[in-house]
Design a protein around this motif. Structure first.
Motif, PDB file in Angstrom:
ATOM      1  N   ASN A 171       0.800  -1.217   0.000  1.00 29.92           N
ATOM      2  CA  ASN A 171       0.000   0.000   0.000  1.00 29.92           C
ATOM      3  C   ASN A 171       0.837   1.273   0.000  1.00 29.92           C
ATOM      4  O   ASN A 171       0.305   2.353   0.216  1.00 29.92           O
ATOM      5  CB  ASN A 171      -0.919   0.011   1.244  1.00 29.92           C
ATOM      6  CG  ASN A 171      -1.856  -1.180   1.261  1.00 29.92           C
ATOM      7  OD1 ASN A 171      -2.513  -1.470   0.272  1.00 29.92           O
ATOM      8  ND2 ASN A 171      -1.892  -1.886   2.376  1.00 29.92           N
ATOM      9  N   SER A 189     -12.951   3.134   3.840  1.00 36.12           N
ATOM     10  CA  SER A 189     -12.249   2.973   5.122  1.00 36.12           C
ATOM     11  C   SER A 189     -13.010   2.032   6.047  1.00 36.12           C
ATOM     12  O   SER A 189     -12.402   1.335   6.865  1.00 36.12           O
ATOM     13  CB  SER A 189     -12.053   4.335   5.785  1.00 36.12           C
ATOM     14  OG  SER A 189     -13.301   4.886   6.191  1.00 36.12           O
ATOM     15  N   THR A 190     -14.331   2.003   5.952  1.00 31.55           N
ATOM     16  CA  THR A 190     -15.118   1.092   6.799  1.00 31.55           C
ATOM     17  C   THR A 190     -14.914  -0.357   6.410  1.00 31.55           C
ATOM     18  O   THR A 190     -15.249  -1.265   7.181  1.00 31.55           O
ATOM     19  CB  THR A 190     -16.612   1.447   6.711  1.00 31.55           C
ATOM     20  OG1 THR A 190     -17.071   1.243   5.363  1.00 31.55           O
ATOM     21  CG2 THR A 190     -16.858   2.896   7.118  1.00 31.55           C
ATOM     22  N   LEU A 191     -14.360  -0.593   5.203  1.00 30.38           N
ATOM     23  CA  LEU A 191     -14.091  -1.959   4.751  1.00 30.38           C
ATOM     24  C   LEU A 191     -12.680  -2.412   5.121  1.00 30.38           C
ATOM     25  O   LEU A 191     -12.253  -3.498   4.733  1.00 30.38           O
ATOM     26  CB  LEU A 191     -14.277  -2.050   3.234  1.00 30.38           C
ATOM     27  CG  LEU A 191     -15.677  -1.714   2.707  1.00 30.38           C
ATOM     28  CD1 LEU A 191     -15.696  -1.749   1.188  1.00 30.38           C
ATOM     29  CD2 LEU A 191     -16.709  -2.680   3.265  1.00 30.38           C
ATOM     30  N   GLY A 192     -11.944  -1.542   5.835  1.00 30.31           N
ATOM     31  CA  GLY A 192     -10.603  -1.918   6.268  1.00 30.31           C
ATOM     32  C   GLY A 192      -9.512  -1.579   5.285  1.00 30.31           C
ATOM     33  O   GLY A 192      -8.387  -2.078   5.408  1.00 30.31           O
ATOM     34  N   VAL A 193      -9.792  -0.730   4.295  1.00 34.75           N
ATOM     35  CA  VAL A 193      -8.754  -0.333   3.337  1.00 34.75           C
ATOM     36  C   VAL A 193      -7.711   0.508   4.072  1.00 34.75           C
ATOM     37  O   VAL A 193      -8.060   1.461   4.777  1.00 34.75           O
ATOM     38  CB  VAL A 193      -9.360   0.464   2.171  1.00 34.75           C
ATOM     39  CG1 VAL A 193      -8.270   0.927   1.206  1.00 34.75           C
ATOM     40  CG2 VAL A 193     -10.395  -0.375   1.437  1.00 34.75           C
ATOM     41  N   PRO A 194      -6.413   0.191   3.958  1.00 31.68           N
ATOM     42  CA  PRO A 194      -5.372   0.940   4.677  1.00 31.68           C
ATOM     43  C   PRO A 194      -5.378   2.420   4.319  1.00 31.68           C
ATOM     44  O   PRO A 194      -5.738   2.807   3.212  1.00 31.68           O
ATOM     45  CB  PRO A 194      -4.071   0.255   4.228  1.00 31.68           C
ATOM     46  CG  PRO A 194      -4.490  -1.110   3.792  1.00 31.68           C
ATOM     47  CD  PRO A 194      -5.857  -0.955   3.210  1.00 31.68           C
ATOM     48  N   ARG A 195      -4.949   3.231   5.269  1.00 30.72           N
ATOM     49  CA  ARG A 195      -4.994   4.678   5.083  1.00 30.72           C
ATOM     50  C   ARG A 195      -4.106   5.130   3.923  1.00 30.72           C
ATOM     51  O   ARG A 195      -4.465   6.053   3.176  1.00 30.72           O
ATOM     52  CB  ARG A 195      -4.562   5.370   6.368  1.00 30.72           C
ATOM     53  CG  ARG A 195      -3.146   5.021   6.790  1.00 30.72           C
ATOM     54  CD  ARG A 195      -2.719   5.646   8.082  1.00 30.72           C
ATOM     55  NE  ARG A 195      -1.325   5.329   8.357  1.00 30.72           N
ATOM     56  CZ  ARG A 195      -0.677   5.778   9.422  1.00 30.72           C
ATOM     57  NH1 ARG A 195      -1.298   6.542  10.281  1.00 30.72           N
ATOM     58  NH2 ARG A 195       0.594   5.444   9.606  1.00 30.72           N
TER      59      ARG A 195
END
Length: 474
Positions: free
Chosen positions: A88, A412-418
């Motif tokens: 990422n 972001s609620t699905l856990g995608v890295p910042r």
């Protein structure tokens, strides 16, 4: 005088002659695409007798739609970085080398040239002044060419780079083959001369001839646009030049109609035109806003012809432009300039074809850029596994800021890295590194008992990014 023996296949001069001839063929193609892109189209065809009198109109009867097609594609092709190792995050070392060679700017020129003429190139070389920062230069399609191994479209067998020396006017040429570098020069062939340039070795002070290739592979990399399975690359406007010519022909017909029949012509019957003493007719009426025509003879009749209707010409041009838009998947509003009362969803739908085309173009173009990046890291002595290196492309979709923020919040609620979210936002690799460091500093302060760090730096404080290596503020 005895003739020089013909070089045998595989010898350096054999490669030079072969690649020089292929490059000459490509130059004709590239020059044609560039002429169209810049608006220097062939003059529309009209009757030969009329051509001298209409040179001014002919020059004006060229509207450059193919240039818009290239720009609409190239402006959405932007390299934002390279990913290697961490899934990422962009690779900071590679991006440093890329920026040190101004390739963050030159890659835009490079990709535009590839879209325009079908291909461009990049040359990688070790940097004697800074071994950790190898040299990368973007090369023009008319000055470089690569030959591949038989049966392969990717394994480079030989490469040739050429240019004209500004001081002497001679042609300078560098050949990369068999792990060696051969440099030649030749005077410019005279007009009408038979055969190609007469090459002689070009020796450089302090350098062997031939010189060893420190990378041991051909360091010249091709960046192809729309490649096919036979290894040919194609310009984005190659198959719409006829439509552009058709538009220009309609334009000259319209302009000639405007020039001679777009105004209402008057006619008169039963009127005897007066003449002067030499028998030459005298113009009896002069049309003007403040003039009145007076005819005493009641038998004289005056009328006018209708002006030529220009609407069919305009409709024909619009139809051809729409054909070009459909063939190149360029949104029609880009070419026609018509956009009113269109909501975001409709606009997104009209651009879906262009976005899909851009993503398709990114794959072959990206393969070339990745080869350049691998060579650069190899020249810098990087020992990592480079097989997974990939280009980070800027998102080709145009979204409003509100739409983009909403999409990122949901991701972001699905856990995608910042870091992935920052990249999708459009942040550069330098910005992402800075944001990550600031975020890490914030987390460290919170763990250190400073909950106010949740709200950012305290007023009047200096962050680590604003201090020098010794901790003092710059």
């Amino acid at each position: 005088m005895a003739l020089s023996p013909k070089p045998k296949p595989g010898e350096p001069l054999w490669w030079v002659d072969r690649l020089w001839k292929e490059l000459a063929e490509r130059r004709r193609y590239a020059d044609l695409m560039r002429q169209y892109y810049s608006g220097d189209h062939p003059l529309p065809m009209i009757q030969e007798k009329a051509r001298p009198g209409f040179q001014r109109l002919l020059r004006q009867a060229r509207s450059n739609y193919v240039g818009l097609v290239v720009d609409a594609t190239a402006e959405r092709l932007q390299v934002d970085g390279f990913r290697l190792g961490e899934p990422n995050v962009g690779d900071p070392e590679l991006w440093r080398i890329w920026q040190a060679n101004s390739m963050d700017a030159d890659s835009d020129l490079q990709l535009t040239e590839a879209v325009k003429v079908g291909r461009s190139f990049a040359l990688v070389a070790p940097n004697p002044d800074d071994p950790a920062t190898p040299l990368i230069t973007a090369e023009d399609a008319t000055q470089a060419i690569v030959a591949y191994e038989a049966g392969s479209r990717r394994r480079r067998r030989a490469g040739l780079k050429t240019f004209v020396d500004d001081w002497t006017g001679d042609i300078w040429l560098t050949l990369f083959v068999d792990g060696l570098i051969f440099k030649y020069q030749a005077p410019q062939p005279k007009t009408g001369a038979v055969g190609g340039p007469k090459w002689t070795p070009r020796e450089v002070a302090g350098e062997k001839w031939p010189a060893a290739n420190p990378l041991d592979v051909v360091p010249l990399v091709e960046i192809p646009n729309r490649p096919d399975l036979l290894g040919e690359a194609h310009s984005e406007i190659e198959d719409v030049l006829d439509i552009q010519d058709r538009i220009n022909k309609t334009l000259i017909d319209r302009m000639m109609a405007q020039e001679f029949s777009a105004f209402r012509q008057r006619w008169m019957t039963g009127y005897e035109v007066p003449t002067d003493d030499s028998g030459q007719p005298i113009e009896p009426f002069k049309a003007a806003v403040d003039r009145l025509w007076v005819i005493e003879d009641e038998n004289v009749k005056v009328g006018e012809f209708q002006a030529t209707d220009l609407r069919p010409y305009l409709d024909s041009i619009e139809a051809d432009v729409q054909h070009m838009a459909a063939r190149t998947r360029t949104p029609a509003q880009y070419l026609l300039g018509k956009l009113s009362n269109v909501n975001g969803e409709t606009l997104k739908a009209t651009e879906s074809g262009l976005v899909a085309k851009i993503r398709q173009r990114q794959r072959p173009l990206g393969e070339g850029e990745e080869d350049v990046a691998r060579l650069a890291l190899r020249a810098a002595g990087d020992t990592r596994d480079l097989s997974k290196l990939e280009v980070i492309w800027h998102n080709p979709e145009f979204r409003t800021e509100g739409e983009l923020v909403d999409a990122l919040v949901k991701m972001s609620t699905l856990g995608v890295p910042r870091e992935a979210l920052w990249e999708r936002w459009g942040a550069s690799q330098t910005e992402i590194a800075q944001w990550r460091e600031l975020s890490d500093q914030q987390a460290a302060r919170i763990l250190g008992g400073d909950p106010a760090a949740l709200f950012g730096p305290k007023p009047g404080t200096v962050t680590d990014l604003e201090t020098g290596a010794d901790g003092d503020a710059d």
